[in-house]
Design a protein around this motif. Structure first.
Motif, short mmCIF file in Angstrom:
data_model
loop_
_atom_site.label_atom_id
_atom_site.label_comp_id
_atom_site.label_asym_id
_atom_site.label_seq_id
_atom_site.Cartn_x
_atom_site.Cartn_y
_atom_site.Cartn_z
N ALA A 44 12.21 12.80 -5.32
CA ALA A 44 11.18 13.20 -6.27
C ALA A 44 9.86 13.52 -5.55
N VAL A 45 9.06 14.39 -6.15
CA VAL A 45 7.72 14.71 -5.67
C VAL A 45 6.74 14.32 -6.78
N VAL A 46 5.89 13.34 -6.52
CA VAL A 46 4.94 12.86 -7.52
C VAL A 46 3.54 13.33 -7.15
N GLU A 47 2.71 13.52 -8.16
CA GLU A 47 1.37 14.07 -7.91
C GLU A 47 0.44 13.01 -7.35
N THR A 48 0.53 11.79 -7.85
CA THR A 48 -0.34 10.72 -7.37
C THR A 48 0.51 9.58 -6.82
N ALA A 49 -0.07 8.79 -5.93
CA ALA A 49 0.66 7.69 -5.29
C ALA A 49 1.00 6.60 -6.31
N PRO A 50 2.24 6.15 -6.38
CA PRO A 50 2.60 5.07 -7.29
C PRO A 50 2.07 3.73 -6.79
N GLY A 94 5.47 -3.92 -4.39
CA GLY A 94 4.16 -3.28 -4.51
C GLY A 94 3.80 -2.44 -3.29
N LEU A 95 2.93 -1.43 -3.50
CA LEU A 95 2.46 -0.56 -2.43
C LEU A 95 0.96 -0.72 -2.25
N HIS A 96 0.49 -0.50 -1.02
CA HIS A 96 -0.93 -0.54 -0.75
C HIS A 96 -1.60 0.70 -1.34
N SER A 97 -2.89 0.62 -1.55
CA SER A 97 -3.65 1.75 -2.10
C SER A 97 -4.02 2.72 -0.98
N GLY A 98 -4.45 3.92 -1.40
CA GLY A 98 -4.90 4.92 -0.44
C GLY A 98 -3.81 5.55 0.39
N LEU A 99 -2.64 5.73 -0.21
CA LEU A 99 -1.52 6.31 0.54
C LEU A 99 -1.75 7.81 0.75
N PRO A 100 -1.37 8.33 1.91
CA PRO A 100 -1.54 9.76 2.16
C PRO A 100 -0.44 10.56 1.48
N ASP A 101 -0.64 11.88 1.42
CA ASP A 101 0.42 12.75 0.92
C ASP A 101 1.53 12.85 1.96
N GLY A 102 2.72 13.18 1.49
CA GLY A 102 3.84 13.36 2.40
C GLY A 102 5.08 12.63 1.93
N THR A 103 6.09 12.58 2.79
CA THR A 103 7.38 12.00 2.45
C THR A 103 7.45 10.54 2.90
N PHE A 104 7.84 9.67 1.98
CA PHE A 104 7.94 8.24 2.23
C PHE A 104 9.43 7.82 2.22
N THR A 105 9.75 6.85 3.03
CA THR A 105 11.13 6.34 3.14
C THR A 105 11.21 4.93 2.59
N ALA A 128 3.43 16.66 -1.80
CA ALA A 128 4.41 17.65 -1.36
C ALA A 128 5.23 17.04 -0.24
N PRO A 129 6.47 17.50 -0.07
CA PRO A 129 7.29 16.98 1.03
C PRO A 129 6.67 17.29 2.38
N SER A 130 6.98 16.45 3.37
CA SER A 130 6.46 16.64 4.71
C SER A 130 7.48 16.13 5.72
N LYS A 131 7.22 16.39 6.97
CA LYS A 131 8.05 15.79 8.02
C LYS A 131 7.74 14.31 8.10
N THR A 132 8.73 13.52 8.51
CA THR A 132 8.52 12.09 8.64
C THR A 132 9.07 11.60 9.97
N SER A 133 8.34 10.68 10.57
CA SER A 133 8.78 10.09 11.84
C SER A 133 9.27 8.67 11.64
N GLN A 621 10.68 21.64 -7.74
CA GLN A 621 10.97 20.21 -7.84
C GLN A 621 10.78 19.70 -9.27
N ILE A 622 11.86 19.09 -9.79
CA ILE A 622 11.77 18.36 -11.06
C ILE A 622 11.83 16.88 -10.68
N PRO A 623 10.71 16.16 -10.62
CA PRO A 623 10.71 14.80 -10.06
C PRO A 623 11.48 13.77 -10.88
N VAL A 624 11.37 13.86 -12.20
CA VAL A 624 12.06 12.88 -13.05
C VAL A 624 12.63 13.60 -14.27
#
Length: 651
Positions: A44-50, A94-105, A128-133, A621-624
């Protein structure tokens, strides 16, 4: 006749080959809980950080600290490490605040309700999707060297339980005289030793098996302390306590019970038999319950009924296969066995098979649930193999019953009820007399009148030679008795059929062990259905939206197609037609998607012009899943445009 050693060696080779082949496939994917949903969903691609990530499984799972980890595009952990359990089978971190844009694992490693490890990972994107290391550590839970050793220990524990319970039941219920014979005692004591050693090994390996999968963590006392607080740890600890009681049972059975029988005190023997039967039944049921309370029977539908049924199933298996093993040892390693003992066991085996059929039918319905799961899942296919092996075993058992019916009372029996010492089967009086002639006299020398070893004169001045001759005569007497015993074709046929039964039983027990570590067919199909529901497809979406910008040539129809019309990536095509159905170009077409119920969007889509009246966009992208509002903006001139909307269910 060939000796027993090659046959036993072949049986051992069969045991090792089948065990290795079956346990080699016991990988982490055999776990019994499946991830059926998450928020955000996979891909999924979400507009704001959950604020948190939630995971939903097909059944309850156990989670420890760090069971769920969320990594940002740079591979840094961004979760709080605290896992919550708000409802049902859903768990959140729970997640920390202030997460950057990109792809999370998101990586998870948990333990299913029936004690098997589950691990996996998925991704979602912010903005938006991004590369992830992000790099995930090796997830060896349930696999690797520790997984193989753990699977082997489980097999040994089942085999030990079968020998312990089945052997003791055979002695008490079918052949009381066998309690005084060393080969029979070794079967029961060997079962107790194997079950105890395997249980200790399982307890030590449990932490590494469900965690890191590293062999070096087997002796980690911290992990052992955590294991003791789990359901499986409690079951294994209870099993060890019950095995202590079983040790006392064995000591009484092969000690006081044998002594009372030799003294001929029938009343004390009867009372002791009753006490041992009650105590042994309680201990055996308790041992069986340690599997029922921690594995398949403890989860899923009708758990309250499934656990006692599972206990009955295990006891029936032990009574049949354990008694069969003891009978095999008696036929090959003891001088005689009563015909009545064989017939009693035949009846016990029959009732065990009936119990197995009834309890197995219920377990099969509960764990499979449908014909498609029976033939289309690994569990169902293994179950069919097990049913086939049971059918073969029953067929061989019928042959054994045929041989039993042909045995004459003079061949397979202890002898007359008045004689204290059993007569070697097939040996007759001559064999007994030969055995007596091998016994040393008062001076320690063998009887010189015997003609077993001619040409030697034995005197009291040559004690070494006398002892040597005594051993020779004893060996020759034993060989004669064995030849006479094996000369009976009915006993020979019974021994061969029982040996064949034991060989099939080895394979059957191996299949059963793998079956208990394989995801049940019902659970697998439910997990697939739930996963499919989580990524529901309504099929390609087609919408027809009339428009009128109010200007010249401003009327027409927009045809919008979304394929495949599900959550995740989609391809969108937009067609603009005049009222007469002919395609025509307009200066601009834009699309926006909004899910008002979840406050997602509007998500803009700007399609590329492909041909006259045709625009296309890929990777939409249809996120949900939900009831999405689709807004199409059509501009027919510099000042004339209109936005038309329509709601559509996607996913």
């Amino acid at each position: 006749m060939k000796t027993i050693a090659p046959r036993l060696w072949h049986l051992v080779l069969l045991f090792l080959a089948v065990t290795g082949a079956l346990l080699a496939g016991a990988a982490p994917s055999s776990a019994h809980a499946a991830l059926t949903g998450s928020d955000p969903r996979q891909g999924a691609v979400v507009e704001t950080a959950p604020r948190s990530v939630s995971l939903t499984f097909s059944e309850d799972v156990a989670m420890s600290g760090g069971a769920v980890r969320v990594l940002d595009p740079a591979g840094k952990r961004v979760d709080t490490g605290k896992v919550g359990h708000p409802r049902g089978t859903t768990y959140t971190v729970g997640l920390h605040s202030g997460l950057p844009d990109g792809t999370f694992t998101v990586a998870y490693q948990v333990v299913s309700a029936d004690s098997h490890p589950v691990s996996g990972a998925f991704t979602f994107s912010i903005g938006a999707p991004s590369k992830t290391s992000a790099v995930l550590a090796d997830q060896n839970a349930g696999g690797g060297v520790v997984g193989g050793l753990y699977g082997f220990a489980r097999y040994v524990s089942y085999a030990g339980f079968v020998l312990l319970v089945g052997g003791a039941a055979f002695v008490l219920g079918c052949w009381p005289r066998g309690a005084a014979l060393k080969p029979v005692q070794r079967v029961v004591v060997g079962g107790w030793t194997a079950l105890t050693a395997a249980t200790l090994a399982l307890l030590l390996m449990r932490g590494s098996y469900t965690g890191s999968g590293k062999l070096g963590d087997v002796f980690d006392t911290t992990q052992l302390g955590q294991v003791l607080q789990t359901k499986t740890g409690a079951a294994l600890t209870s099993r060890l306590l019950l095995l202590a009681a079983a040790a006392l049972f064995i000591a009484v059975l092969f000690g006081a019970y044998v002594k009372r029988a030799e003294d001929g005190d029938k009343k004390e023997v009867k009372d002791l038999t009753f006490g041992l039967a009650i105590g042994g039944a309680v201990v055996a049921a308790g041992l069986a319950a340690t599997w029922a309370m921690a594995e398949h029977a403890s989860t899923g539908i009708q758990a309250g009924l499934a656990m006692p049924v599972d206990v009955l199933h295990l006891l029936a298996v032990a009574a049949w296969l354990g008694g069969l093993t003891t009978l095999l040892v008696a036929l090959y390693r003891t001088p005689s066995i009563e015909e009545t003992a064989v017939r009693r066991f035949s009846r016990v085996a029959f009732f065990s098979v009936v119990t197995l059929a009834a309890t197995g039918l219920y377990q099969s319905w509960r764990q499979v649930g449908s014909w498609s799961a029976l033939t289309g899942t690994t569990y169902g296919q293994l179950l069919l193999l097990k049913i086939g092996l049971v059918a073969v075993l029953v067929g061989i058992a019928w042959i054994s019953r045929t041989w039993t019916s042909r045995l004459s009372a003079s061949v397979v029996r202890q002898g007359t009820s008045e004689k204290k010492e059993p007569v070697a089967v097939g040996g007759g009086a001559k064999s007994a007399k030969s055995a007596q002639s091998a016994k040393p006299g008062k001076s320690g020398a063998a009887d010189p009148t015997s003609d077993d070893v001619p040409g030697d004169t034995v005197t009291s001045d040559d004690p070494k030679r006398a002892a040597q001759l005594a051993r020779q005569r004893a060996a020759m007497a034993t060989a004669r008795a064995k030849r006479a015993r094996d000369a009976d074709p009915h006993r020979f046929g019974l021994r061969r059929s029982v040996l064949a039964e034991a060989g099939v039983a080895v394979v059957l027990l191996a299949v059963t062990t793998v079956l208990t570590s394989t995801e049940p067919g019902r659970t697998e199909e439910e997990a697939k259905a739930a996963t499919s529901a989580a990524q529901t497809q309504s099929g390609p979406l087609s919408l027809k939206l009339p428009f009128d910008t109010g200007g010249k040539d401003g009327k027409g129809t927009v045809l919008l197609d979304v394929d495949p019309g599900r959550t995740g990536d989609n391809e969108m095509h937009v067609y603009v037609e005049r009222p007469n159905g002919k395609a025509f170009d307009v200066p601009e077409v834009k699309v926006a998607l909004t899910l008002e119920a979840r406050k997602i969007g509007p998500l803009p889509v700007v399609p590329d012009h492909i041909a006259t009246g045709h625009w296309s966009a890929s990777g939409v992208q249809i996120p949900v899943a939900g009831d999405w509002k689709i807004a199409v903006t059509v501009r027919t001139s510099d000042i004339d445009q209109v936005t038309v909307t329509k709601n559509a269910k996607i996913g």
